[in-house]
Design a protein around this motif. Structure first.
Motif, PDB file in Angstrom:
ATOM      1  N   PRO A  16      49.162  38.298  50.371  1.00  0.00           N
ATOM      2  CA  PRO A  16      50.016  37.812  49.300  1.00  0.00           C
ATOM      3  C   PRO A  16      49.303  37.932  47.958  1.00  0.00           C
ATOM      4  CG  PRO A  16      49.049  35.959  50.459  1.00  0.00           C
ATOM      5  CD  PRO A  16      48.628  37.209  51.199  1.00  0.00           C
ATOM      6  N   PRO A  17      50.074  37.930  46.882  1.00  0.00           N
ATOM      7  CA  PRO A  17      49.442  38.025  45.555  1.00  0.00           C
ATOM      8  C   PRO A  17      48.426  36.895  45.348  1.00  0.00           C
ATOM      9  CG  PRO A  17      51.814  38.301  45.366  1.00  0.00           C
ATOM     10  CD  PRO A  17      51.532  37.866  46.783  1.00  0.00           C
ATOM     11  N   LEU A  18      47.353  37.229  44.655  1.00  0.00           N
ATOM     12  CA  LEU A  18      46.262  36.290  44.386  1.00  0.00           C
ATOM     13  C   LEU A  18      46.540  35.541  43.091  1.00  0.00           C
ATOM     14  CD1 LEU A  18      43.314  35.261  44.834  1.00  0.00           C
ATOM     15  CD2 LEU A  18      42.581  37.266  43.529  1.00  0.00           C
ATOM     16  N   THR A  35      39.536  33.793  42.155  1.00  0.00           N
ATOM     17  CA  THR A  35      38.577  33.904  43.243  1.00  0.00           C
ATOM     18  C   THR A  35      37.931  35.281  43.206  1.00  0.00           C
ATOM     19  OG1 THR A  35      39.943  32.425  44.569  1.00  0.00           O
ATOM     20  CG2 THR A  35      38.306  33.723  45.742  1.00  0.00           C
ATOM     21  N   ASN A  36      36.607  35.323  43.097  1.00  0.00           N
ATOM     22  CA  ASN A  36      35.835  36.572  43.024  1.00  0.00           C
ATOM     23  C   ASN A  36      36.255  37.473  41.865  1.00  0.00           C
ATOM     24  OD1 ASN A  36      34.378  35.883  45.366  1.00  0.00           O
ATOM     25  ND2 ASN A  36      36.037  36.655  46.638  1.00  0.00           N
ATOM     26  N   PHE A  89      50.980  39.890  37.177  1.00  0.00           N
ATOM     27  CA  PHE A  89      52.269  39.473  36.635  1.00  0.00           C
ATOM     28  C   PHE A  89      52.263  37.982  36.369  1.00  0.00           C
ATOM     29  CE2 PHE A  89      53.066  39.018  41.228  1.00  0.00           C
ATOM     30  CZ  PHE A  89      53.737  37.800  41.306  1.00  0.00           C
ATOM     31  N   CYS A  90      53.081  37.615  35.398  1.00  0.00           N
ATOM     32  CA  CYS A  90      53.337  36.209  35.096  1.00  0.00           C
ATOM     33  C   CYS A  90      54.722  35.890  35.639  1.00  0.00           C
ATOM     34  CB  CYS A  90      53.287  35.962  33.594  1.00  0.00           C
ATOM     35  SG  CYS A  90      53.636  34.230  33.165  1.00  0.00           S
ATOM     36  N   PHE A  98      49.517  36.041  38.719  1.00  0.00           N
ATOM     37  CA  PHE A  98      49.095  36.579  39.998  1.00  0.00           C
ATOM     38  C   PHE A  98      48.594  38.007  39.841  1.00  0.00           C
ATOM     39  CE2 PHE A  98      52.361  33.453  40.789  1.00  0.00           C
ATOM     40  CZ  PHE A  98      51.851  32.708  41.851  1.00  0.00           C
ATOM     41  N   VAL A  99      47.607  38.374  40.649  1.00  0.00           N
ATOM     42  CA  VAL A  99      47.202  39.770  40.814  1.00  0.00           C
ATOM     43  C   VAL A  99      47.949  40.265  42.047  1.00  0.00           C
ATOM     44  CG1 VAL A  99      45.315  41.337  41.420  1.00  0.00           C
ATOM     45  CG2 VAL A  99      44.921  39.488  39.791  1.00  0.00           C
TER      46      VAL A  99
END
Length: 104
Positions: A16-18, A35-36, A89-90, A98-99
């Motif tokens: 899923p998107p991060l 994260t990372n 995206f926002c 999200f990435v």
């Protein structure tokens, strides 16, 4: 043009998107942290507005929009100081970022 001499980027989907935090400056992404991941934006393209699932059928029209599944997003492609290029995206319904893709 020789097709063998053209650099090509491939996007790897993140599912899923991060979820990430994006710091803005004058309405443009300036820093991405997650994260990372944590770096300054050095180049960007976008935004591209995407929305969908807003045309629900009559049976679903009584539900709140969130339950119908509509989405409104602004997509960006961001090159970060860490050398990575990301599709982010926002979610305009929640204002969360999200990435959802990494360019290789």
């Amino acid at each position: 043009i020789d097709a063998n001499n053209i650099a090509q980027l491939m996007v790897r989907a993140v599912r899923p998107p991060l979820e990430v935090e994006v710091l803005m400056n004058r309405g443009a992404p300036e820093f991405v942290r997650g994260t990372n991941l944590g770096a300054r934006v050095v180049s960007m393209a976008g935004p591209w507005r995407r929305d969908g699932e807003w045309n629900c059928d009559k049976a679903m029209s009584q539900l709140p929009l969130k339950q119908v599944g509509n989405f409104r997003r602004d997509y960006y492609e961001l090159a970060l100081a860490d050398g990575g290029v990301y599709r982010v995206f926002c979610d305009l319904n929640s204002a969360q970022w999200f990435v959802d893709g990494i360019y290789d």
